[in-house]
Design an enzyme around this catalytic site. Sequence first.
Site, PDB file in Angstrom:
ATOM      1  N   CYS A  98       1.171  -1.308   0.139  1.00  0.00           N
ATOM      2  CA  CYS A  98      -0.196   0.479  -0.338  1.00  0.00           C
ATOM      3  C   CYS A  98       0.641   1.365  -0.061  1.00  0.00           C
ATOM      4  O   CYS A  98       0.342   2.046  -0.584  1.00  0.00           O
ATOM      5  CB  CYS A  98      -1.314   0.027   1.206  1.00  0.00           C
ATOM      6  SG  CYS A  98      -0.565   0.026   2.717  1.00  0.00           S
ATOM      7  N   HIS A 146      -3.075   0.790   6.986  1.00  0.00           N
ATOM      8  CA  HIS A 146      -3.139   0.935   5.586  1.00  0.00           C
ATOM      9  C   HIS A 146      -3.180   2.489   4.657  1.00  0.00           C
ATOM     10  O   HIS A 146      -3.956   2.909   5.687  1.00  0.00           O
ATOM     11  CB  HIS A 146      -4.048   0.055   5.607  1.00  0.00           C
ATOM     12  CG  HIS A 146      -4.969   0.024   4.344  1.00  0.00           C
ATOM     13  ND1 HIS A 146      -4.142  -0.837   3.538  1.00  0.00           N
ATOM     14  CD2 HIS A 146      -5.667  -0.073   3.648  1.00  0.00           C
ATOM     15  CE1 HIS A 146      -3.971  -0.989   1.709  1.00  0.00           C
ATOM     16  NE2 HIS A 146      -5.364  -0.589   2.215  1.00  0.00           N
ATOM     17  N   HIS A 158      -6.164   1.617  -4.220  1.00  0.00           N
ATOM     18  CA  HIS A 158      -5.385   0.466  -3.008  1.00  0.00           C
ATOM     19  C   HIS A 158      -4.877  -0.498  -3.786  1.00  0.00           C
ATOM     20  O   HIS A 158      -5.200  -1.592  -3.993  1.00  0.00           O
ATOM     21  CB  HIS A 158      -5.279   0.844  -1.754  1.00  0.00           C
ATOM     22  CG  HIS A 158      -6.856   0.294  -0.991  1.00  0.00           C
ATOM     23  ND1 HIS A 158      -6.861  -1.108   0.113  1.00  0.00           N
ATOM     24  CD2 HIS A 158      -7.747  -0.912  -1.693  1.00  0.00           C
ATOM     25  CE1 HIS A 158      -7.617  -1.671  -0.267  1.00  0.00           C
ATOM     26  NE2 HIS A 158      -8.520  -1.335  -1.562  1.00  0.00           N
TER      27      HIS A 158
END
Length: 215
Positions: A98, A146, A158
Site C-alpha cells: 500500500c 493501511h 489501493h
Amino acid sequence: MSVTMTDALSRMSQIQSMIQNIGGTQSAAKNASVAAANAGAFAATLAAQLETTGTSATGAAALAGTAGATGTEVSTAAQKYLGVPYVFGGEDASGMDCSGLVQRVYADVGIEVPRLVSGQMKLGTEVASLAEAQPGDLIVTGGGDHILIYAGNNKVIHAPYPGRTVCLVDAYMTDADITTIRRVIPTPAVAPAGAGSPADMFSAALASFGTGGAR
C-alpha cells in the site's frame, strides 16, 4: 530579484533595529511610526499568505516540489498500476504494497514522499472528513496500518493485501474508520476579486519597506 524567506526576516530585523536607533526628535518619531507601520503591513501580509496556504513546519517540507502537480494527476497516475499484484515491500510495477503504491504514484508526478505509512500519514495538511476529500488525498486507516489514494467520486485506489491486486473500489470506510486524511498537494487559493496573486502581494509588502523610511 528573488526574495527568500530568510531575506524577508532579515529585512524585518533591520527595520526593528532602525526603529530602536531613531532619536527622539519630531522627524525621527515620525519616521519610526512610518517604519513600524511598514513592518506591520509586511508581517500581516506574510501571515495571511501562510494561513491561506495552510503551511505548517511539517506542511512546508511536505509541500516542497508539488508545484505543477494536481490531485487529478495523482489519481490518473495511480490507475496505471491497477492489476499489479500485492507484494509486501514492493514498490514498482512487478508488485507493491500500500505505501509502495503511494510512493511510486507520487514519484510519477514529480513528488518525493516517505516510503512508509508512518511518514506518509504526516504529509501535507489535514482534511476534516471523507466528504471533503479530493483526488490525490491520502486516506490512512487502522492507526497507520493501511493507506489508500482517494480517486474522486467516492472511489479509492489501493494495494489491499497478499493475494489481491491494486484496485479501484468504492470508498468502503467511514470517518470513524479513518485515522487521518492528508492533502499533499494544496488546493489552489482563489484570490478575492481585484486582488493580486500571493507573489504580487508579497512583493508589494517588500516594496513598502523602501518608502517612508528614515532619511
